[in-house]
Design an enzyme around this catalytic site. Sequence first.
Site, PDB file in Angstrom:
ATOM      1  N   GLU A 125      -6.226  -9.826  12.303  1.00  0.00           N
ATOM      2  CA  GLU A 125      -7.220 -10.641  13.006  1.00  0.00           C
ATOM      3  C   GLU A 125      -8.647 -10.222  12.647  1.00  0.00           C
ATOM      4  O   GLU A 125      -9.544 -11.064  12.565  1.00  0.00           O
ATOM      5  CB  GLU A 125      -6.984 -10.570  14.522  1.00  0.00           C
ATOM      6  CG  GLU A 125      -5.722 -11.326  14.937  1.00  0.00           C
ATOM      7  CD  GLU A 125      -5.392 -11.184  16.402  1.00  0.00           C
ATOM      8  OE1 GLU A 125      -5.391 -10.030  16.883  1.00  0.00           O
ATOM      9  OE2 GLU A 125      -5.154 -12.198  17.071  1.00  0.00           O
ATOM     10  N   GLY A 163      -3.726  -7.140  15.271  1.00  0.00           N
ATOM     11  CA  GLY A 163      -5.174  -7.072  15.418  1.00  0.00           C
ATOM     12  C   GLY A 163      -5.870  -6.702  14.117  1.00  0.00           C
ATOM     13  O   GLY A 163      -7.040  -7.057  13.910  1.00  0.00           O
ATOM     14  N   GLU A 201       2.909  -9.658  16.789  1.00  0.00           N
ATOM     15  CA  GLU A 201       2.810  -9.467  18.239  1.00  0.00           C
ATOM     16  C   GLU A 201       3.995 -10.036  19.001  1.00  0.00           C
ATOM     17  O   GLU A 201       4.430  -9.496  20.009  1.00  0.00           O
ATOM     18  CB  GLU A 201       1.527 -10.120  18.781  1.00  0.00           C
ATOM     19  CG  GLU A 201       0.255  -9.352  18.490  1.00  0.00           C
ATOM     20  CD  GLU A 201      -0.334  -9.634  17.113  1.00  0.00           C
ATOM     21  OE1 GLU A 201       0.356 -10.244  16.265  1.00  0.00           O
ATOM     22  OE2 GLU A 201      -1.488  -9.226  16.896  1.00  0.00           O
ATOM     23  N   ALA A 220      -3.684  -3.381  17.228  1.00  0.00           N
ATOM     24  CA  ALA A 220      -4.118  -2.808  18.497  1.00  0.00           C
ATOM     25  C   ALA A 220      -3.388  -1.493  18.743  1.00  0.00           C
ATOM     26  O   ALA A 220      -2.361  -1.219  18.132  1.00  0.00           O
ATOM     27  CB  ALA A 220      -3.816  -3.787  19.625  1.00  0.00           C
TER      28      ALA A 220
END
Length: 698
Positions: free
Chosen positions: A107, A104, A127, A63
Amino acid sequence: MTATARLIRHDDVGVIELDNPPVNALALGLRVGLEASLEAALGDPSIVAIVLAGGGRMFCGGADLREFNTPAAAQPPFTGELRARMDRSPKPIVAAIHGSALGGGLEMALACHYRVAAPGTQLGLPEVRRGLLPGGGGTQRLPRLVGVPTALRMIVSGDTVDAAGAKAIGLVDEVAAGDVRTAAIAFARAAAARGGHHPVAATREARIDDADAFFAAERARVKAESRGLEAPLECLACVEAATRLPFDEGLAFERSRFRVLVEGTQSKALRHLFFAERAAARIPGIADDQVTRPVRTVGVIGAGTMGGGIAMSLANAGLEVLQLETTQAALDRGRATMTRNWAGTVAKGKLTQDEMDRRLARVRGTLRYEDLADADLVIEAVFEDMAVKREVFGRLDAVCRPGAILASNTSRLDIDEIARSTSRPQDVVGLHYFSPANVMRLLEVVRGAATAPDVIATAMAFGRTTAKLPVLVGNCDGFVGNRMLSAYVREAGFLLEEGASPAQIDGALQRFGLAMGPFRMGDLAGLDIGWAGRKRQAATRPKHLRYSRVADRICELGRFGQKTGAGWYRYEDGSRSPIPDPEVERIIAECAAEAGIARRSIADQEIVERTMYALANEGAKILAEGVALRASDIDLVYVNGYGFPAYRGGPMHFADTIGLKEVAERVVQFHAAHGDWWTPAPLLLERAAAGRGFNDKE
Ligand code: NAD
């Protein structure tokens, strides 16, 4: 906003390339490009399979932290929708992963049907290190792919695995022999030709036998290890949800827990520190491409506590070290300590014997200054005495080659005076390590009045290449960290006289999150050094400022802390556990009576406010004087050198979190009640009045 992902055709395979340098962060532009490319590839009948790949140096770093808590983060398309679309894709989607797939980024790869990775690629969900949890389905898909215990360990620790490790746990399907994109295209084409159902993590089950007992044990372990951090426990709760809830409900649960964390103070503090580290590397007036001096051979003067730790840290980083002492016995003692410390690491299985031998061989001892003639950098760590430092620097000046950098590890002494004992003050700099120097990450780089820009750039780069966190500070008594520590320790001493006990103060501050309260820390470091300093300063101490005699009385009894079996606490033989001592209570009460102080009961909150705002008020003065370049540098110093809880972001960030208006009001009250030590820093009053924080951007 430009779309930063595009579709590239390779015959019947569509390659979606993420193109948002430097790390292909999942910012709005990338999400828009990815959605369009995905729709185009899915809708094009001539494309039979899809490859998701990163342009540049990695697959995807995750992210965009800068987008968090901003309007762009709330703008579709969201990555969740994209992953759901990928889950439903009838065409096989293969992630071609090189460099790293983090957070992310991983992910997105988990939502592909298959993953092919280049050798050496790092994969992980870090994270938790920013006080968050993988909020993009990571806690739901990873346990379904690699099993619950492995997923839990990765998510709660934030540790990465390399491609080979990822293959072993079933996280990737293939480690590419050659070019990863070519391999992924071939893999995708073969999968399409095979036809049938392609595996979707979301439709699998995350199962674990005896789940109640497993999660109870894991929760106890994580709680004990996370020391006040919320995120690791939230990560665990989400993985548990993956085993108990259907996929979609698990996703919703993960989303809701993520929202709580992202809005909470802990993750804001940890993200602040992440950006603080990047900012600390930038020095106004020194270009990023400033040419640095080569540092290959390093001299270390002194083989005591600090000289030994510094030599170890340099040898750990692969540098050749030449260590100088006054006697062979001192060299031998130093070598024995290093050997013992490294052997301890070997015994724990964290270092091989071979590697230990190599590191030990990198450190050579000498008694002759002439041997330092070719050193690129010399770090002095002898007694904290200006006369001794001046003598050492004079001798270095005589033997070292022109251009060699001469550094001092002094805790408090004047770097300019040290520099003046040489003919080359431009080459002199402070390199202030923290004990134990082979472990602690902080390195205060002290800039003298004459220090040359390329010496500063070299010192900062040297700090980074030796795995330290260098922070540039100015020259004053105690620099940033120890100058603030004085204010903090002084205030803790006053609280004793007013009614608190060492155990109460240490307890309150440890519950606040500090690794160790001030009195336990004093006993560990030794109380005699501070005492010597106070005796030196006694004659010049301003008489209008409050002074507590307690610490002096304790030292007068020969109680110097753990090393003498007693200090602020007493210690049983061979034990490091502090035991409250009625003798200390008696001394405190006596000093309070002599000073005419009526003792009262003191709440933990007052202990926290008095000590923390003492730090922030002194920090504000340091900032205004330019001794620190930015408030975030001060925060880094405290978190990485003084056991300040990272999830509170450092003393300046903590004050910002409380609100400077409130902090300033309390400081003004403390000033009225306790005298001029509490003179409010003008910068604190200014920022409070303007409604700004210390860390707010200009
Ligand atoms: P120490 O007493 O453990 O070690 C000092 C060593 O220097 C001794 O081994 C001594 O033999 C040697 N030495 C003295 N004079 C010398 C000379 N002229 N030439 C060569 N060697 C000489 O002290 P320490 O705790 O390692 O502290 C060293 C320096 O580091 C001091 O300036 C101190 O303020 C600073 N420092 C200490 C700490 C800490 O926590 N101990 C932390 C940061 C900085």
